[in-house]
Design an enzyme around this catalytic site. Structure first.
Site, short mmCIF file in Angstrom:
data_model
loop_
_atom_site.label_atom_id
_atom_site.label_comp_id
_atom_site.label_asym_id
_atom_site.label_seq_id
_atom_site.Cartn_x
_atom_site.Cartn_y
_atom_site.Cartn_z
N ASP A 1 1.11 -1.06 -0.11
CA ASP A 1 0.00 0.01 0.04
C ASP A 1 0.84 1.25 -0.12
O ASP A 1 1.86 1.09 0.85
CB ASP A 1 -0.75 0.20 1.28
CG ASP A 1 -2.21 0.83 1.21
OD1 ASP A 1 -2.00 1.93 0.81
OD2 ASP A 1 -3.35 0.42 1.56
N ARG B 1 -0.72 4.36 0.35
CA ARG B 1 -1.65 5.65 0.49
C ARG B 1 -0.95 6.46 1.73
O ARG B 1 -1.31 7.56 1.78
CB ARG B 1 -2.97 4.95 0.96
CG ARG B 1 -3.62 4.58 -0.31
CD ARG B 1 -5.09 4.26 0.03
NE ARG B 1 -5.07 2.83 0.52
CZ ARG B 1 -6.10 2.16 1.01
NH1 ARG B 1 -7.24 2.40 0.98
NH2 ARG B 1 -5.88 1.03 1.63
#
Ligand SMILES: [Zn+2]
Length: 427
Positions: free
Chosen positions: A338, A340
């Site tokens: 990830d 983000r």
């Protein structure tokens, strides 16, 4: 360079551009106002000036509009846009006043948004009168949003139009704010646990040397990165967001074009988004206020190409698409699970003066940890009702709840995670 005389002929760039390239890597001059991040008033903070025309006025690295700055360059290159164009901001001021709130003068509470970016006419009248090209980085307007899921909720009796938040035709009344990223580099570095020097060097190198000032102009602390920003939808009165006595329902959502817009059923993004909107409408109708903050971080900020590669890898692996391999397949392709990084996400909540969220419509432990870690209290966590989970998205939801996502349901065990639940590529 010559142009042909056909329908596509355009003026050559040489007719409009100066003969020399203006390097940005040298000090701009004495005309640039200084920025004191986190100062208590707009006047003391100083305006963000990212003009490309008057170099001596610039006090940041980068330019306005995030990734769209590249399209602006194309517009100039094609002759469609004058480099000298100055925005006529008549009648563009925000429909609703936001702040100022105490968080605006805490240099560590907000590091990726310009809190004064919506109100430049009121905040920096002297600089505007003196000819400085100060532009808004936030815009606030009103809208009606019409979603089939909300019409369905009305049809099924879960929502009732009240002619205030929700109209009989299914339209929900919202205030919405578009927010461009404005990064205070020392603050961003601190959030990511690295030195500012390290951060500036990596940003310079990983953008292919796009912004030399990152490494040559340590006097410039603020960077307008070439990335997408956020859009915030508010149900109810935006002033209530900062009022701790008013119940706040909120979702922070990361962009997923495939599901959010096109209804792809491999993930739960659109169902969760529309569920949150339903909860926000209900909350506003019950005397509260609702907020959905939508961040442009497509495919866990890995981008859609990586995302689709991962889909193929998941569905073609031996044993089929299983939850126990969900994160591993992403990591194989992208190098991480990830990107983000929710560290900057709470800034927009602090910008609205939010100190607590009564109902957080999210199962993500990363979002929860970032919000509570930034000092915002969270009451109830609202998970996605089972009936809204598409069959093909069972892999995702099982993998996430097993990895620590919040659920009020059963956390799948190792056997459950090994069962293939995703469709094949050709079925
Ligand atoms: Zn999705």
């Amino acid at each position: 360079m010559s142009t042909d005389s056909g329908a596509h002929a355009r003026p050559t760039s040489g007719q409009r551009l100066p003969g020399h390239i203006r390097l940005t890597s040298h000090s701009g001059g004495v005309d640039a106002p200084s920025i004191t991040w986190g100062a208590p008033t707009a006047a003391a903070r100083g305006p963000v000036i990212a003009t490309t025309t008057t170099r001596g006025h610039r006090n940041v690295v980068g330019t306005h509009s995030g990734s769209y700055s590249v399209y602006r360059a194309l517009a100039v290159a094609s002759g469609a846009l004058s480099r000298e164009h100055r925005a006529d901001l008549t009648n563009t001021s925000p429909t609703d006043v936001v702040g100022p709130y105490p968080q605006w003068s805490d240099p560590e509470a907000i590091v990726s948004i310009d809190p004064w970016g919506a109100t430049i006419a009121d905040s920096f009248p002297d600089q505007l009168a003196a000819g400085y090209d100060v532009r808004p980085t936030i815009a606030i307007t009103k809208a009606h949003v019409i979603l089939p899921e909300i019409a369905d909720a009305i049809a099924k009796g879960r929502l009732v139009p009240d002619n205030e938040t929700l109209l009989p035709n299914g339209a929900a009344l919202v205030t919405k704010a578009a927010v461009e990223p404005v990064w205070y580099l020392p603050g961003v570095a601190k959030r990511f646990g690295c030195s500012e020097t390290e951060l500036r060097r990596v940003l310079f190198e990983e953008t292919g040397g796009m912004y030399p000032e990152l490494v040559t102009r340590s006097d410039l602390d603020v960077f307008l990165p070439p990335i997408g920003g956020q859009t915030v939808y508010i149900f109810g009165n935006p002033r209530d967001l900062a009022d701790p006595t008013v119940e706040l329902t909120a979702r922070v959502h990361d962009e997923c074009n495939g599901s959010d817009v096109f209804g792809s059923d491999i993930c739960t993004c659109r169902p969760y988004l529309t569920h949150a909107i339903e909860e926000c409408i209900l909350g506003a109708q019950n005397g509260g206020v609702g907020l959905v903050a939508y961040s442009r971080k497509e495919g866990r900020a890995l981008g859609e190409v990586t995302k689709f590669l991962v889909y193929n890898a998941r569905k073609r692996q031996v044993g089929g698409d299983t939850a126990d391999q969900y994160f591993a397949r992403t990591e194989c392709v992208a190098g991480v699970q990830d990107m983000r990084f929710q560290e900057l996400m709470p800034d927009v909540l602090h910008w609205f003066g939010i100190t607590k969220i009564d109902r957080l419509v999210s199962m993500s432990n990363m979002k929860y940890d970032a919000i509570t870690g930034s000092g915002i209290a969270v009451g109830e966590r609202v998970d996605l009702p089972d009936y809204l989970i598409p069959d093909d998205a069972r892999v995702e939801i099982d993998a996430k709840t097993a990895a620590g996502y919040f659920t009020s349901g059963v956390i799948p065990d190792a056997d459950e995670l090994r069962k293939a639940k995703g469709r094949g590529l050709t079925t």
